[in-house]
Design a protein around this motif. Structure first.
Motif, mmCIF file in Angstrom:
data_model
loop_
_atom_site.group_PDB
_atom_site.id
_atom_site.type_symbol
_atom_site.label_atom_id
_atom_site.label_comp_id
_atom_site.label_asym_id
_atom_site.label_seq_id
_atom_site.Cartn_x
_atom_site.Cartn_y
_atom_site.Cartn_z
ATOM 1 N N VAL A 55 32.110 44.463 61.949
ATOM 2 C CA VAL A 55 30.710 44.729 62.285
ATOM 3 C C VAL A 55 30.075 43.493 62.934
ATOM 4 O O VAL A 55 29.350 43.598 63.928
ATOM 5 C CB VAL A 55 29.935 45.157 61.020
ATOM 6 C CG1 VAL A 55 28.436 45.179 61.273
ATOM 7 C CG2 VAL A 55 30.413 46.510 60.536
ATOM 8 N N LEU A 56 30.351 42.313 62.382
ATOM 9 C CA LEU A 56 29.784 41.087 62.949
ATOM 10 C C LEU A 56 30.287 40.843 64.368
ATOM 11 O O LEU A 56 29.523 40.403 65.239
ATOM 12 C CB LEU A 56 30.102 39.898 62.054
ATOM 13 C CG LEU A 56 29.366 39.859 60.710
ATOM 14 C CD1 LEU A 56 29.901 38.722 59.855
ATOM 15 C CD2 LEU A 56 27.873 39.724 60.915
ATOM 16 N N ARG A 57 31.564 41.106 64.601
ATOM 17 C CA ARG A 57 32.086 40.939 65.973
ATOM 18 C C ARG A 57 31.441 41.927 66.932
ATOM 19 O O ARG A 57 31.141 41.582 68.082
ATOM 20 C CB ARG A 57 33.605 41.114 65.973
ATOM 21 C CG ARG A 57 34.327 39.912 65.447
ATOM 22 C CD ARG A 57 35.824 40.083 65.537
ATOM 23 N NE ARG A 57 36.496 38.871 65.081
ATOM 24 C CZ ARG A 57 37.735 38.839 64.679
ATOM 25 N NH1 ARG A 57 38.467 39.931 64.670
ATOM 26 N NH2 ARG A 57 38.272 37.696 64.277
ATOM 27 N N ALA A 58 31.211 43.155 66.475
ATOM 28 C CA ALA A 58 30.543 44.146 67.329
ATOM 29 C C ALA A 58 29.110 43.712 67.625
ATOM 30 O O ALA A 58 28.639 43.829 68.774
ATOM 31 C CB ALA A 58 30.570 45.514 66.653
ATOM 32 N N GLU A 59 28.400 43.201 66.614
ATOM 33 C CA GLU A 59 27.039 42.719 66.845
ATOM 34 C C GLU A 59 27.026 41.536 67.808
ATOM 35 O O GLU A 59 26.159 41.431 68.668
ATOM 36 C CB GLU A 59 26.395 42.305 65.517
ATOM 37 C CG GLU A 59 26.040 43.462 64.627
ATOM 38 C CD GLU A 59 25.478 43.022 63.292
ATOM 39 O OE1 GLU A 59 25.441 41.795 63.027
ATOM 40 O OE2 GLU A 59 25.085 43.902 62.509
#
Length: 129
Positions: free
Chosen positions: A50-54
């Motif tokens: 999720v952090l990489r997508a954000e």
């Protein structure tokens, strides 16, 4: 003599049964702990995804261009030009490390005037002035 032998065998079997019982519960505890750790790892991997997508969403080029356009005057941003780059010869690199430190000359005499000796008091021994 046979009764003593049977008693020893019975005690051995009971102690082995107790040991097996304890090892069984230790193994179950270790397996449940391993499953908990694997669940934690799976949760952290999902959070990382999720952090990489954000991060990818926030670093979109069109969004960054818009932010630069909105804040260019306040941040005094200017486009990069060729004059801002220099050749590698103009970069002040540190000197190479000294391989062999310089040796003292054979006729070296340490200074005596104003030099600190073993007879001088330490700072903690000196009185505050």
């Amino acid at each position: 003599m046979k009764s003593l032998f049977y008693l020893l065998v019975a005690m051995t079997v009971m102690s082995l049964a107790f040991w097996a019982y304890r090892e069984n519960y230790r193994t179950q505890d270790a397996l449940s702990e391993m499953e908990a750790v694997q669940r934690d790892i799976a949760g952290l991997r999902e959070e990382l995804f999720v952090l990489r997508a954000e991060w990818a969403y926030l670093n979109r080029p069109e969004r960054l261009r818009e932010l630069v356009g909105l804040n260019a005057e306040r941040l005094n941003l200017a486009p990069i030009t060729g004059e801002q780059f220099v050749g590698a010869a103009k970069i002040p690199y540190p000197p190479p490390p000294v391989r062999h430190p310089p040796r003292r000359p054979d006729d070296f005499v340490p200074p005596t005037d104003g030099a600190i000796t073993d007879q001088d008091p330490t700072p903690s021994e000196q009185e505050p002035q």
